[in-house]
Write an enzyme that holds these catalytic residues in place. Sequence first.
Site, short mmCIF file in Angstrom:
data_model
loop_
_atom_site.label_atom_id
_atom_site.label_comp_id
_atom_site.label_asym_id
_atom_site.label_seq_id
_atom_site.Cartn_x
_atom_site.Cartn_y
_atom_site.Cartn_z
N GLY A 1 -1.92 -0.24 -5.07
CA GLY A 1 -1.35 1.08 -4.29
C GLY A 1 -0.48 1.11 -3.75
N PHE B 1 -13.26 -1.89 -0.10
CA PHE B 1 -13.24 -2.40 -1.21
C PHE B 1 -13.42 -3.25 -2.05
CE2 PHE B 1 -14.53 -2.76 3.74
CZ PHE B 1 -13.50 -3.12 4.27
N GLY C 1 1.75 -5.49 -4.31
CA GLY C 1 0.63 -5.57 -3.77
C GLY C 1 0.38 -6.55 -3.06
N ARG D 1 9.00 -7.19 -1.60
CA ARG D 1 9.57 -6.14 -0.88
C ARG D 1 8.12 -5.39 0.29
NH1 ARG D 1 13.29 -2.18 -2.17
NH2 ARG D 1 15.04 -3.69 -1.23
N ILE E 1 -7.32 3.75 2.47
CA ILE E 1 -8.93 3.29 3.10
C ILE E 1 -8.25 2.16 4.27
CG2 ILE E 1 -9.03 3.53 0.32
CD1 ILE E 1 -8.84 0.49 0.02
N PRO F 1 6.35 -4.53 7.73
CA PRO F 1 5.75 -5.87 7.74
C PRO F 1 3.89 -5.64 8.68
CG PRO F 1 8.03 -5.69 7.57
CD PRO F 1 7.13 -4.01 7.47
N LYS F 2 4.15 -4.69 9.48
CA LYS F 2 3.04 -4.40 10.28
C LYS F 2 1.30 -3.97 9.47
CE LYS F 2 3.19 -2.83 14.84
NZ LYS F 2 3.44 -1.60 15.89
N GLY G 1 -1.90 -6.59 -0.16
CA GLY G 1 -3.98 -6.43 0.19
C GLY G 1 -4.84 -7.38 -0.17
N GLU G 2 -4.68 -7.91 -1.53
CA GLU G 2 -5.82 -8.39 -1.84
C GLU G 2 -5.23 -10.21 -2.04
OE1 GLU G 2 -8.32 -5.64 -4.64
OE2 GLU G 2 -6.69 -7.01 -6.10
MO1 MOS Z 1 -10.27 -3.25 -5.58
S1 MOS Z 1 -11.78 -4.22 -5.04
O1 MOS Z 1 -10.59 -2.22 -5.32
O2 MOS Z 1 -9.54 -3.16 -5.13
#
Ligand code: MOS
Length: 739
Positions: free
Chosen positions: A518, A249, A696, A622, A475, A626-627, A698-699
């Site tokens: 990533g 994170f 991306g 893209r 991660i 999806p999982k 994930g955020e």
């Molecule tokens: Mo960054 S705060 O490691 O996605």
Amino acid sequence: MKFDTPATANPIDQLKVVGRPLDRIDGPLKTTGTAPYAYERHDVAPNQAYGFVVGAGIAKGRVTAMDTAAAKAAPGVIAVVSTLDMPRMAKGRMNIAYLFGGAEIQHYHQAIALVVAETFEQARGAAGLIRVDYAREPGRFDLAAVAKTAPLVGGDSDEGSGAPPEDRFGDFEGAFAAAPVRLDETYTTPAESHAAMEPHSSVASWEGDKVTIWTSNQMIAWGRRDVAMTLGIPIEKVRLDSPYVGGGFGGKLFVRADAILAALGARAARRPVKVGLTRPLIANNTTHRSATIQRIRIGAGRDGKITAIAHESASHNLPDGKPETAVSQTKLLYAGANRLTAMRLAELDLPESNAMRAPGEAPGLMALEIAMDEMAEKLGIDPIEFRILNDTQVDPEHPERPFSQRQLVQCLRQGAERFGWSRRSATPGQRREGQWLVGMGVAAGFRNNLLTKSGARVRLDKEGVVTVETDMTDIGTGSYTIIAQTAAEMMGVPIGKVVVRLGDSDFPASAGSGGQWGANNSTAGVYAACTKLREEVARKLGFNSADTVFADGMVRAGNREVPLGQAAGEEGLAAEDVIEYGDLAKRYQQSTFAGHFVEVGVDAMTGETRVRRMLAVCAAGRILNPKSARSQVIGAMTMGVGAALTEELSLDKRLGFFVNHDLAGYEVPVHADIPHQEVIFLDEVDPISSPMKAKGVGELGLCGVGAAIANAMHNATGIRLRDYPLTLDKLLDKLPQPA
Ligand code: MOS
């Protein structure tokens, strides 16, 4: 491979493997507890001793004396490394506070000693025998006291968001004063801890002048460089290995005291040493997200069009630190001709503030998206329609720059349909189910997409097995799986024929895991290496590489067909490449978008808030898997619930430290807090982003969630809270009195 023109059709578009919801290839290791985390790397070096870190008991001042005699004489103790035994160490490029060495203390729980013993218990017991004398100096710990006068400081998050100290377009003050409908409110977010399940841990071992550190780190190339800088040794003498990371994170973007002290401890003990930061050290010894105080002003015409928007944010850090870039999304999210952003940075003597998941946007949207809800209410416009009215398809500060893709409107519309938004009462406080006041809230999600170069090596053996090696980390995100999917698609083999090896600094340097970059960048690097390997295979077989087809484990050209493994031959084939980017990111604004929808119940008597339903509709290029992408978004939404309702590093303003330094006092959501979550990905490919056409996600899943919850609470109760976390004590005296 240089990526400087938009992607055209390529082998990834086949979507035989990429784009499928495959199970994680590392899943069996994770679920059986056999994926080794750093502290469990018992097998990598023999005769490991245990290190225990001692943190400073003051926030600012000096260590004047340290008596380690009793500790050294304690059973099992091999060595004690004291900060007074050595000068202050150099600082890695990504570190703000010093990690070790010298007498000066910059923040509470800064490491001052390491005890190395045969067992963890012996090291911990001996650490308790160390007597430390301090000269305490007064410190600055209160953001609110200095927020208005702190200097204007620009900066970027290292993760794709940023802003100058102050930025103006048009005439904000004039337009705001002239606007018939105006909002001017201040919002606060507290300091937050990453609270990863796996504490920061490292095992270090020296062979001559070369150190290997098995650690838990998101960014291997940064980490290797910063270990070398801190220890003052050449980079070639450092190897980092981090194949599994139990959550980061942002808290593991950087080298921390565990890695440096393991190396120092191993040198002192002349044998391998492992160091895990204990849970109570993490809040103050490692980094955290800065608290923010954010003022937002919005002016609009009665038609609901924004004419003026200003976002100013104050955050805190140690000297040389950077601001929390909470205003950055406000530069891009909504239209409006007259604009102002500004960031103030207060120098405080608290632990180091640094990146935490979606640095900038996460706390920034917690404020902005409440302000948008308040503004919609003032205008008497539905909050979804208000956002749609102010959508923009170009960078509002630089209208010549279009977004590469921008489906925010579609996210909001589809989400409204799916969530049953039409059943929401526009008037707050209308829906009651027994003890519960029930409401719905919405917020826009926004997060930039960052392009950063990424390398990989791909090998092919005579059995047709493809092995990918890159220092990319996983991660908990699914890197292993999407990298395997990419290689399988490119080489025309089933995923079972792909082996993925990650996290070792001996492998080609990758984008690493941060800033939701990533997935797109690391797979694009694998794409580049596989493209080269395909050429090698074709060349070896004498095929014209343009006509060569890789499918079903075979290589075909014209009427010739050869098993892939046969092309590799006894000696095998290997290729290595790096994806590098041109100026597409300058010509196009690349961002990801979401509509976040939340339904909450607020207990009419106690003020307790329970999330009942959540939905995220995401447009993020893209979706490679999806999982795993859905899992990322669900995890992020869960983090958003914590940020909204419970998470707060509670500050002792007299002594300058975060008090609730464990998971009993720092409350993150558990399963029972999260009854129902749904995630929808809009169909989108973004050829501007990379050959993968991915972005991306994930955020993005976190960005906006906190405000959607706050807005749902307002819809449920009619009470507007602007200070996170939105705990029941802030509601109690405003709830309707029971009869
Ligand atoms: Mo960054 S705060 O490691 O996605």
